[in-house]
Design an enzyme around this catalytic site. Structure first.
Site, PDB file in Angstrom:
ATOM      1  N   LYS A 118      41.312  23.549 103.957  1.00  0.00           N
ATOM      2  CA  LYS A 118      40.212  23.409 103.009  1.00  0.00           C
ATOM      3  C   LYS A 118      40.253  24.474 101.914  1.00  0.00           C
ATOM      4  O   LYS A 118      39.923  24.197 100.753  1.00  0.00           O
ATOM      5  CB  LYS A 118      38.871  23.458 103.741  1.00  0.00           C
ATOM      6  CG  LYS A 118      38.562  22.186 104.511  1.00  0.00           C
ATOM      7  CD  LYS A 118      37.118  22.146 104.966  1.00  0.00           C
ATOM      8  CE  LYS A 118      36.779  20.807 105.586  1.00  0.00           C
ATOM      9  NZ  LYS A 118      35.366  20.703 105.974  1.00  0.00           N
ATOM     10  N   GLU A 201      30.411  28.660 101.702  1.00  0.00           N
ATOM     11  CA  GLU A 201      30.203  27.730 100.592  1.00  0.00           C
ATOM     12  C   GLU A 201      28.702  27.501 100.434  1.00  0.00           C
ATOM     13  O   GLU A 201      27.976  27.377 101.425  1.00  0.00           O
ATOM     14  CB  GLU A 201      30.911  26.408 100.905  1.00  0.00           C
ATOM     15  CG  GLU A 201      30.994  25.433  99.757  1.00  0.00           C
ATOM     16  CD  GLU A 201      31.853  24.228 100.138  1.00  0.00           C
ATOM     17  OE1 GLU A 201      33.078  24.282  99.925  1.00  0.00           O
ATOM     18  OE2 GLU A 201      31.293  23.257 100.666  1.00  0.00           O
ATOM     19  N   ARG A 293      44.906  10.138 103.728  1.00  0.00           N
ATOM     20  CA  ARG A 293      45.221   9.010 104.609  1.00  0.00           C
ATOM     21  C   ARG A 293      44.355   7.836 104.193  1.00  0.00           C
ATOM     22  O   ARG A 293      43.511   7.968 103.292  1.00  0.00           O
ATOM     23  CB  ARG A 293      44.910   9.376 106.061  1.00  0.00           C
ATOM     24  CG  ARG A 293      43.495   9.940 106.216  1.00  0.00           C
ATOM     25  CD  ARG A 293      43.074  10.142 107.644  1.00  0.00           C
ATOM     26  NE  ARG A 293      41.863  10.916 107.768  1.00  0.00           N
ATOM     27  CZ  ARG A 293      40.634  10.467 107.566  1.00  0.00           C
ATOM     28  NH1 ARG A 293      40.442   9.207 107.195  1.00  0.00           N
ATOM     29  NH2 ARG A 293      39.576  11.245 107.715  1.00  0.00           N
TER      30      ARG A 293
END
Length: 447
Positions: A118, A201, A293
């Site tokens: 991430k 975050e 994906r």
């Protein structure tokens, strides 16, 4: 259509069925894999060939890269499609496939590794000029946490750098709470993802979860297939998805889809992928992660665009160009997807494995059902509890939801508890049908 001849489907359940169908339409042979628990499964019966890969536990079968590589060699395939979940975003597995001289139907290993981290994905987004939520890089020194948290501002999220799928996230509201949970969060990150790295975050209150489907080929062509809204969530797990995102301003739609394409181009993406964003009440949007994906909810994008996402994956993996360009992709109507799981909402959504003694599926105009089971099959305790996905399309959002309610009235399952009743309640909720809702709406309204 595809340059591929024979594909190993390294997955199970409804996505295995979905991939096998796409292979057969493209004139490609499909080889299934199965564990002890799945020997008599629907996808095994559908495939041209099938290979046993191990015991029922996922770690001994679908998560065993050596077993899957051995199956690929045994079946003499030229490509491997990982589906979603399991090893689909494992850079190491993708590299092993390529080193064996086979095609991995997905991004290159280096891209998987970058976008699977991430913090690295966030850095890539910044480099590509894509907005990100204010936050930090992975934190090297825990003593820096109070200062960094104060700079970002509370409330904030403590995130595992290697997390994904809504896992590895802890909301915190004070510095005391943050310091209290930090050691546990690091230990859990190491246990769950093999990496203790965490970062901070800022939390975006009452945000919507909007994601953009992209396709990219080996020749540098990248397109988007518009966006999906996945804000109906429980503990960050999606329950209902719809496309297009309701009430999204056109300027926001254009900006967010352009940002997704820009990021895919920047990282040299190949295949189908989804760029996920948070959207605030003012129309501002922020990158959160990229799922490298095919997504569980890809059917609603197919319903509004007419584009077969898995067929395009096969084309790309075969070295061909995309069958379309951005100008040829049009959006029509609206679609909603309901995930029906073998879980009991009355018991905190506890899984209810067992035999499906009765299964009646809906039909009618605009109704699609994706499932990997038939009546008499078992929902195994070893894997996810998905029974079926009900995908309903309409000329507009109102008709899509009306068809969803009708489909739910026709859906009937016995032998296991299911979330169908909850979906009947949700699709009749005036707040949801008026839309849009935010990611904490369901927990606030329904507990």
């Amino acid at each position: 259509m595809s340059g591929l001849q024979r594909v190993l489907v390294a997955n199970r359940g409804e996505i295995a069925v979905r991939i096998i169908r796409a292979c057969h339409v493209a004139g490609v042979e499909a080889v299934a894999v199965y564990s002890d628990a799945d020997e008599k499964s629907r996808w095994v019966r559908m495939a041209d060939d099938a290979v046993h890969i191990g015991r029922s536990a996922a770690q001994k079968s679908y998560l065993d890269p050596d077993a899957l590589l051995k199956a690929a060699r045994t079946a003499e395939v030229d490509a491997v499609h990982p589906g979603y979940g399991f090893l689909s975003e494992s850079g190491a597995f993708a590299r092993a496939i390529e080193e064996a001289g086979l095609v991995f139907i997905g991004p290159r290993p280096a891209v998987l590794e970058k976008m699977g981290d991430k913090a690295a994905a966030r850095s890539a987004a910044v480099s590509a000029g894509v907005p990100v939520v204010p936050g930090t890089d992975p934190i090297a020194d825990p003593e820096d946490v109070p200062r960094l948290a104060a700079e970002i501002g509370f409330p904030l999220l403590l995130k595992a750098a290697a997390g994904g799928g809504g896992r590895g996230i802890r909301p915190v509201r004070t510095v005391e709470e943050l310091l209290d949970v930090l050691p546990t969060a690091q230990a859990e990150a190491r246990s769950a993802f093999g990496d203790p790295a965490i970062y901070l975050e800022r939390a975006v209150p009452q945000a919507r979860h909007v994601e953009v489907q992209v396709l990219a080929d080996e020749h540098g062509d990248v397109v988007h297939l518009f966006e999906r809204d996945c804000s109906v969530q429980r503990r960050r797990q999606k329950l209902i998805e719809e496309a297009p995102a309701p009430g999204l301003r056109e300027e926001t739609r254009q900006a967010i889809t352009s940002a997704a394409v820009r990021l895919a181009e920047h990282v040299g993406y190949r295949g189908a992928g989804t760029v996920e964003f948070l959207v605030d009440g003012e129309g501002g949007f922020y990158f959160i992660e990229m799922n490298a994906r095919v997504q569980v909810e890809h059917p609603i994008t197919e319903m509004i665009t007419g584009v077969d996402v898995v067929a395009e994956q096969l084309r790309i993996a075969g070295g061909e160009r995309l069958s379309l360009d951005q100008g040829s992709i049009e959006r029509r109507g609206a679609a909603v997807e309901l995930r029906i799981n073998a879980e009991d909402p009355e018991r905190d959504f506890a899984p209810t494995p067992g035999e499906i003694s009765v299964l009646r599926l809906p039909g009618g105009p605009g109704v699609r059902v994706d499932t990997g089971i038939t009546q008499g099959d078992r929902i195994s305790p070893f894997y996810d509890s998905l029974i079926a996905k009900l995908i309903c399309w309409g000329e507009d959002r109102e008709q899509a939801y009306a068809r969803a309610r009708q489909a739910l009235s026709e859906f009937h399952v016995e032998g296991v508890a299911s979330t169908a009743g909850l979906h009947r309640e949700l699709t009749s909720d005036p707040e949801l049908t008026a839309g849009p809702v935010h990611t904490t709406w369901l927990e606030q309204r329904h507990g």
